[in-house]
Scaffold this active site. Structure first.
Site, PDB file in Angstrom:
ATOM      1  CB  CYS A  49      83.430 -11.650   0.403  1.00  0.00           C
ATOM      2  SG  CYS A  49      84.563 -10.792  -0.789  1.00  0.00           S
ATOM      3  CD  GLU A1270      93.981 -11.006  21.990  1.00  0.00           C
ATOM      4  OE1 GLU A1270      94.119 -12.137  21.696  1.00  0.00           O
ATOM      5  OE2 GLU A1270      94.646 -10.643  22.955  1.00  0.00           O
TER       6      GLU A1270
END
Length: 1359
Positions: A49, A1270
């Site tokens: 990562c 969202e």
């Protein structure tokens, strides 16, 4: 061997001397725990990562050069750092001294949100600039290839990087033949006259210049040590492991003879993950240090010799130089290897991993071994007996004893021969993601034609990923020698290769048909490439490729990234000091980039602190027969093991509808269920002991994993949801056509960069406890901890400074983890910390609900949909969690942007034996919306119309009513659609896409546009209430506290903007410390895009209360300062503290009547995406995305653009590459970035343009703004449908005109297998044949198998 007494290296210019160092210690925990340098973050523990990136600098006393390279601190043993200089983000710059230009630009270009990944990003860019002060864009994107970000969508980070490049504003390419700066189809038209927009979110003129002379120098002390100190083998002995670092070849051989089983470790990129994730243990490690012979680069007459100790990054640099200098015919192998190295792992791993280690590890998916094998490479070995050479061939790769290294032998170097005239070498690979992903299948291929003539004299083909080792198609190649390079040979070769490279239907890893198809698709690509080269070398003798085939040879990998954002300028009448509407940097942005932003696990270790590690179930459905804790408890440092027995009477808590148990020691219902918790003195001891807990299970039936299995067993949670509007059954009687279909949608992992983290601290009196936790819902943490400890809530205070990402995943399960941690802390009266590892986190916490959508649509021939009947099934997992609410949201939002006059939607939450799924950004709408859009796409295909035309035809128009009878004004929805059509040049580009598709057979483009209507709200007024507390101090400074959680969306920044406007003071006067139940009680969960809305209205209320109180004071002294006014108010006994409150939006929903007003408002938008797919491999490239959003009046355009882009990229991952994989026994395979791929920097659309619709409506929201956290997720499906469009074009050209069923995520496997051709058919036939013995064997009962002759069983099993 004389062992050196001490380890010497430098960290940020300061000398570190360690005596008696433990060889098992990695650099990451050493930096964080020992040196308290917490800027370097733990993200995955496996180098996947980039959160732990640091810069390593080494001085070579022979070449007198210093090498700077990025590395993953989680994989670096500190014993390997003798003589090295380590630079962490703290050493680059800080707010206490000076910030570095990299740090400043990443922050001011809005390249941080949650900020957890930011130090790693900064270190990758910084290291690149140390080596290349004016890098190219390719170098920048390559440098960031090993760093993942879940928040930003990467575009602002790329913007920050580009400020260091010497380039024009042009995208440096000509898409469809037109430069981005020219007029034409890539032009981005302005909005209508009178609406002034701003294209810039930051000003480059303000940036500090990059001055390479101001960087940290390599410590002279280390240079002198390397030059002058006598070198000798260093030996470090720990409790369990011995580390030997020889410094000469002679000493290395001696160590290897003494410890023949000890691995030789250079970069620890192979051994490290095996130790960490597979439990492998090596009592002795041999790690050569600066041995000159292992770094040799020798140019001989017959080829290039490279030392086995060279890193893969060094090999890439060397090959690049060689390719530049030598004629092309000699560098075929070098060029193929160089190209492969560009996508192999990330930059950090390539700089750590050694060539020799990569070769000797012989991983089944090794990228280089197949290529080196076909290139006739040889390995130079050395032992006490002397030197010898062995070929890098199939025998070596399968570890055949006669062709392998002998005990005591080491690999010194690798010979890579020059290629010859009429010899051609190519490499191929296909992975789940373009960059930094293990290959699903890779291959190396070489052909030699002698002196021309097109007759095969030598042929060599090897594959990785299709067997337990690299597989060479030796027999196939032998049979093809002597044949001409033509289509007959191609057909024969494909059949021969498939027969030889056998991949049975039960092969580990699955994807069998896909892998078989890739095996021959790669060979076809090789055939085309060689044919094309032959034509250029001898046009008369060799026929050319058909023009339509040439694109098969071109890489999809992108041009340089560029993007734009357009937002509304503030009103010219707005006061200059009023920050609302201005693109203000995230107020923690600089601290993110310097590593000074504190997260939960960055808090210093407290006196007497313990660590807690969980033991989880390894079975999906079983009774626990017994648990043996004795061995675990006997280990040193283990203090306690918390079980269900300890929690008697408090082992469950009800947050929503059904109570959930904290620990389960009787019957487990999923893999990953919490069984008990080990408490020990340290993290290492706790996790070691957790592995020693012995659990005996009795498996139970049934094991239900999928939605289909749940339907078959009628396994549902109670609470079906149904919404009906109009008369669906009657409408079906009058329509022209009826269509029935279904679509499956996989789940998604949150993959927040900061894993679940908590620290419980008993206060020592009155049963008080402070809980520091990475949670979106402090009120819930407070309640569940209080319940578990049997104390009132006023004794438990929950504190949250910031989260390193959350996306809905730090609510329910976080509370259970925190309650058990707090119980242990309370029991022992000592602080207890719990930090989940990435694999644990992914296993335990669940994610987005997988969905099955079934639909029946009745429509007219012109595309009007008159009736829609939909069924939603979501996979809720083992407990209810938030599944019912997710289901409700999906049902309520099923219409998306469309007015269906007759609609019925029913939904069921399936109970399965998987970890409970929970909230994830979008909360049911990304699944529900995809089902509806897929139906629209199929209706369009049936009508012979474009999906966009059918979408527009069925869209809401102006004032209308939703299926649940809430009024909607869709004016801005239509406006977003029209603006997106215009800004994306949809019509022109649609023509260009069709032209491209007509001219290219193996590459196809797709273009798709989707609308968005995202209702915002919680469905109840109580869930929308919010509170705030504002203090004014006597010096005029202000402290703001509210109930919202800062998780990257910038809510704290917006709250300070609100306070600044309302109190009419500079933002610098306002401070915000964090969120705590001590200051603002009973705060609702932070989520549903409403955090800034609700808390901002509460802050506004508090500020207005204060201002009203102070009006008489201010009117008396209008030219005074805030310090004057505060003192005057104090002197007059006027309170300088106020609470603010917002009671919530008036929302409600009655499920019995199917009517209500569940949402506060609607966010509208549209997105147009263009992709290109490779029909032979299934790879796709996101070429361009245009997004237009109606966001009302933006409070902070920089933060809002970031939310839209980040959500879009997360949605793009959801619909294309993020794939969760489970075993038939319910074990999650995808437990980290190695297996689970979120979008990386290379996946961002080459062009990404975001525009805000000019605000046209005022509302009762905060300054008429809208929540944006969202909605953008769903717009990622524009990429899904663009791929769908491209696949449909490919199928139509191949005469496949039937229905096209594509499920989500639309991975390379699904894309390739949908582009059916002769290769997929050959793969399918062979797969059926290969699977036949397995099928036959499954038909034979086990008791009958026992009496079958053993040779027959073996034959059936391995056929």
């Amino acid at each position: 061997m004389d062992g050196a007494a001490e380890l010497v290296f430098c960290v940020n210019g300061r000398k570190v001397i360690e005596k008696n160092v433990d060889p098992e210690t990695m650099l990451l925990p050493y930096l964080r725990k020992k040196l308290q340098l917490t800027g370097t973050k733990y993200g995955c523990g496996g180098g996947g990562c980039g959160a732990c990136t640091v810069m390593i600098s080494r001085y070579n006393p022979i070449t007198k050069r210093i090498r700077h390279y990025p590395a993953n601190a989680c994989l670096l043993p500190i014993c390997s750092l003798h003589g090295a200089a380590v630079t962490t983000v703290e050493g680059v710059g800080s707010t206490k001294a000076r910030i570095h230009p990299v740090q400043e630009r990443v922050a001011k270009c809005h390249g941080t949100q949650c900020g957890f990944c930011t130090p790693g990003m900064v270190m990758s860019i910084y290291t690149l600039l140390r080596n290349h002060p004016e890098p190219t864009l390719d170098q920048l994107t390559d440098a960031l290839g090993g760093n993942l970000c879940r928040c930003t969508g990467y575009r602002p980070i790329i913007d920050a990087c580009k400020t260091f490049c010497k380039t024009s504003g042009c995208c440096q390419s000509k898409e469809n033949g037109v430069c981005c700066l020219d007029q034409g189809i890539n032009e981005l038209p302005e909005f209508e006259e009178g609406n002034k927009t701003s294209p810039k979110l930051f000003s480059e003129e303000e940036f500090l210049p990059l001055d390479p002379t101001q960087e940290l120098i390599f410590p002279p002390e280390l240079m002198i040590m390397a030059e002058k100190q006598p070198q000798r083998t260093r030996v470090f002995v720990g409790d369990r492991m011995t580390w030997i670092s020889p410094v000469t070849l002679k000493e290395l051989l001696e160590a290897k003879v003494k410890y023949p089983q000890a691995p030789i470790v250079m970069g620890n990129t192979s051994v490290g993950p095996e130790v960490r994730f597979k439990g492998t243990f090596h009592p002795v490690i041999i790690s050569p240090d600066c041995i000159e012979e292992l770094s040799v680069v020798n140019h001989a007459d017959d080829g290039l010799t490279l030392g086995a100790g060279l890193s893969l990054a060094q090999v890439k640099e060397i090959l690049a130089e060689v390719i530049q200098k030598l004629p092309e015919e000699k560098t075929q192998t070098y060029h193929a290897v160089w190209k492969h190295l560009g996508t192999l792992a990330g930059c950090q791993i390539r700089n750590m991993a050694s060539l020799g280690g990569h070769i000797v590890s012989r991983h089944l998916d090794s990228d280089l071994n197949p290529l080196l094998a076909v290139g006739n490479c040889t390995l130079n070995l050395l032992s006490k007996e002397g030197e010898r050479q062995i070929p890098l061939n199939e025998q070596f790769l399968t570890k055949c004893p006669s062709a392998d290294l002998k005990p005591g032998e080491i690999l010194v170097s690798v010979n890579i021969p020059y290629s010859r005239k009429w010899e051609f070498v190519s490499a191929f690979r296909q992975a789940q993601r373009q960059q930094n992903a293990l290959a699903i299948v890779n291959s190396g291929m070489r052909v030699f034609f002698g002196e021309g003539g097109g007759i095969i004299r030598e042929l060599s083909i090897a594959y990785g990923g299709v067997g337990p080792t690299t597989i060479c198609a030796k027999n196939s190649c032998q049979q093809l020698i002597g044949r001409p390079w033509n289509e007959e040979m191609l057909d024969a070769a494909c059949r021969l290769i498939l027969d030889e490279v056998s991949l049975p239907g039960w092969a580990p890893g699955g994807k069998v048909e896909f892998k078989r198809t890739l095996v021959i698709s790669f060979f076809f690509k090789f055939y085309l490439k060689v044919s094309q080269i032959l034509k250029t070398m001898d046009p008369v003798r060799y026929p050319g490729l058909a023009d339509k085939y040439e694109s098969a040879l071109e890489d999809l990998h992108s041009r340089n990234h560029w993007g734009t954002s357009k937002y509304q300028d503030v009103d010219p009448k707005q006061l200059p000091q009023d920050p609302i509407g201005r693109p203000i940097m995230h107020l923690s942005g600089i601290k993110h980039t310097t590593g000074e932003a504190i997260y939960c696990d960055d808090m210093p270790v407290l006196d007497g602190e313990l660590f807690l590690a969980f033991v989880t179930s390894s079975r999906a459905h079983a009774e626990i027969v017994s648990i043996d804790l004795s061995e675990a408890l006997s280990l040193p440092g283990v203090v306690d093991i918390v079980t269900e027995e300890d929690l008697r009477g408090v082992n469950s808590f009800c947050l929503l509808i059904e109570p959930e148990k904290l620990l389960e020691t009787q019957e487990v219902s999923c893999v990953g269920q919490l069984v008990c918790a080990v408490v020990a003195d340290s993290e290492v001891q706790a996790k070691r002991a957790a592995k020693r807990v012995k659990i005996v299970y009795q498996d139970l039936e049934p094991v239900i994993l999928t939605i289909e299995e749940a339907i078959r067993h009628h396994s549902f949670f109670q609470g079906e949801r149904k919404l009906e509007y109009g008369n669906v059954d009657e409408a079906f009687k009058v329509v022209d056509q009826i269509l029935e279909g279904e679509i499956h949608m996989g789940g998604q992992e949150h993959f927040y960069m900061e894993t679940q983290s908590m620290l419980a601290v008993p206060k020592g009196e009155d049963q008080e406890m402070d809980v520091y936790v990475s949670s979106q819902f402090p009120k819930y943490i407070q309640a569940i901890v209080a319940s578990t400890l049997k104390v009132p809530a006023n004794k438990i205070m929950c504190h949250v400074k910031r989260l390193g990402g959350a996306f809905g995943g730090k609510v329910t399960k976080t509370g259970i983890l925190a309650a058990i941690t707090a119980f242990a802390a309370n029991k022992h009266g000592r602080p207890v910390r719990c930090i989940l590892e990435r694999g644990e986190d992914m296993l335990i916490t669940g994610g987005r609900h997988p969905y099955l959508g079934k639909y029946k649509a009745g429509f007219m021939n012109d595309g009007r949909i008159l009736a829609l009947d939909v069924e939603h099934y979501c996979n809720g997992g083992a407990t209810l969690d938030e599944s019912l609410f997710v289901l409700e949201t999906g049902v309520l939002k099923v219409d998306n942007a469309y007015k269906f006059p007759n609609l019925r939607c029913q939904g069921w939450a399936c109970k399965t034996n998987l970890p409970s799924n929970t909230a994830l950004r979008g909360f049911g709408f990304p699944q529900s919306g995809l089902i509806t859009e897929n139906c629209i796409t199929e209706v369009a295909a049936k009508c012979g119309l474009s999906p966009e035309k059918v979408r527009m035809m069925n869209m809401y128009k102006e004032i209308d009513q939703t299926p649940y009878k809430q009024e909607i004004d869709a004016t801005n929805l239509i406006q977003c659609w029209k603006e997106c059509m215009a800004t994306s040049s949809y019509s022109l580009r649609k023509v260009a896409v069709e032209k491209f598709n007509s001219e290219n057979y193996w590459k196809k483009k797709g273009l798709a546009m989707v609308p968005l209507k995202f209702p915002v709200g919680f469905g109840s007024t109580a869930a929308c209430q919010a509170a705030a507390l504002v203090h004014i101090y006597l010096d005029g400074s202000v402290l703001v506290t509210h109930g919202g959680i800062e998780m990257g969306q910038g809510v704290h920044t917006k709250m300070i903007q609100v306070a600044s406007r309302e109190l009419r003071m500079p933002m610098s006067n306002v401070h915000l410390r964090g969120t705590s139940t001590e200051t603002v009680p009973n705060a609702n969960v932070s989520g549903a895009s409403l955090v800034a809305d609700l808390n901002g209205l509460a802050v506004k209320d508090a500020c207005q209360t204060l201002l009203k109180r102070l009006e008489p004071i201010i009117s008396k002294n209008p030219k005074g300062t805030w310090k004057d006014w505060a003192q005057a108010a104090f002197d007059e006994s006027i309170s300088l503290s106020a609470t603010g409150y917002f009671r919530g939006y008036e929302t409600h929903m009655n499920w019995e009547t199917g009517e209500g007003h569940p949402f506060a408002y609607f966010v509208f938008g549209a997105a147009c995406s263009e992709v290109e797919i490779d029909c032979l491999t299934g790879a796709h490239k996101n070429i361009r995305t245009d997004i237009v959003m109606d966001i009302g009046h933006s409070i902070n355009p920089a933060l809002d653009v970031g939310q839209i882009e980040g959500a879009f990229i997360q949605g793009m991952g959801l619909y294309t590459i993020e794939e969760l994989k489970y075993s038939p026994q319910g074990v999650l395979f995808t437990r980290g970035p190695d297996q689970y791929k979120i979008p990386a920097v290379s996946d961002v659309p080459t062009e990404l343009h975001v525009s805000f619709l000019p605000p046209s409506q005022n509302s009762n929201t905060l300054y008429s703004s809208k929540g944006l956290g969202e909605p953008g997720v769903f717009l990622g499906c524009s990429v899904f449908f663009a791929i769908h469009d491209a696949v449909r074009a490919a199928r139509q050209e191949r005469g496949l005109l039937g229905p096209l069923k594509l499920d989500s995520p639309l991975t390379p496997e699904k894309i390739r297998m949908a582009c059916e051709d002769k290769f997929t058919k050959m793969g399918e036939m062979t797969t059926l044949t290969a699977a036949l013995p397995t099928v036959l064997l499954s038909w034979i009962p086990p008791h009958s198998q026992a009496v079958l002759p053993k040779p027959l069983l073996v034959l059936l099993a391995f056929w």
